[in-house]
Enzyme design. Structure first.
Site, PDB file in Angstrom:
ATOM      1  N   ARG A   1      11.691  10.525 -16.959  1.00  0.00           N
ATOM      2  CA  ARG A   1      11.104   9.660 -17.996  1.00  0.00           C
ATOM      3  C   ARG A   1      11.856   9.779 -19.315  1.00  0.00           C
ATOM      4  NH1 ARG A   1       5.149  11.382 -18.338  1.00  0.00           N
ATOM      5  NH2 ARG A   1       6.182  13.354 -17.964  1.00  0.00           N
TER       6      ARG A   1
ATOM      7  N   ASN B   1       4.988   8.318 -15.048  1.00  0.00           N
ATOM      8  CA  ASN B   1       4.848   8.859 -13.701  1.00  0.00           C
ATOM      9  C   ASN B   1       3.635   8.220 -13.039  1.00  0.00           C
ATOM     10  OD1 ASN B   1       7.008  10.638 -13.864  1.00  0.00           O
ATOM     11  ND2 ASN B   1       5.746  12.362 -14.501  1.00  0.00           N
TER      12      ASN B   1
END
EC number: 3.6.1.7
Length: 93
Positions: free
Chosen positions: A21, A39
């Site tokens: 990320r 996520n």
């Protein structure tokens, strides 16, 4: 300037717990692409990229490998109508 595009991306494999990320946010900022990344409970990473077509495509291409510790096994992309996003953020899972 080219019209903005929006790509909704799902990345599967070893993509959580490997800085995916944060690295996606850094890559998006380098490309001047807005959107978000998060996520998913099933182990995938989901992201939305908005910006110039070539920059969005470079970011999609980057997602095919991701950061060094990632092992990308699948990538799904769906194109949607842009919403005019102006920055990139990492969303809470």
């Amino acid at each position: 300037m080219a019209t903005a595009v929006r790509a909704h991306v799902w990345v599967g494999g070893k993509v959580q717990g490997v800085y995916f990320r944060a690295a996606t946010r850094e890559a998006a900022q380098r490309q001047g692409v807005a959107g978000w990344v998060r996520n998913l409970p099933d182990g995938r990473v989901e992201a939305v990229f908005e910006g110039p077509p070539a920059a969005v495509q470079r970011l999609i291409d980057w997602c095919r490998q991701g950061p060094p510790a990632a092992v990308v096994e699948q990538l799904r992309v769906a194109y949607e109508l842009p919403e005019g996003l102006t920055h990139f953020e990492v969303l809470r899972s």
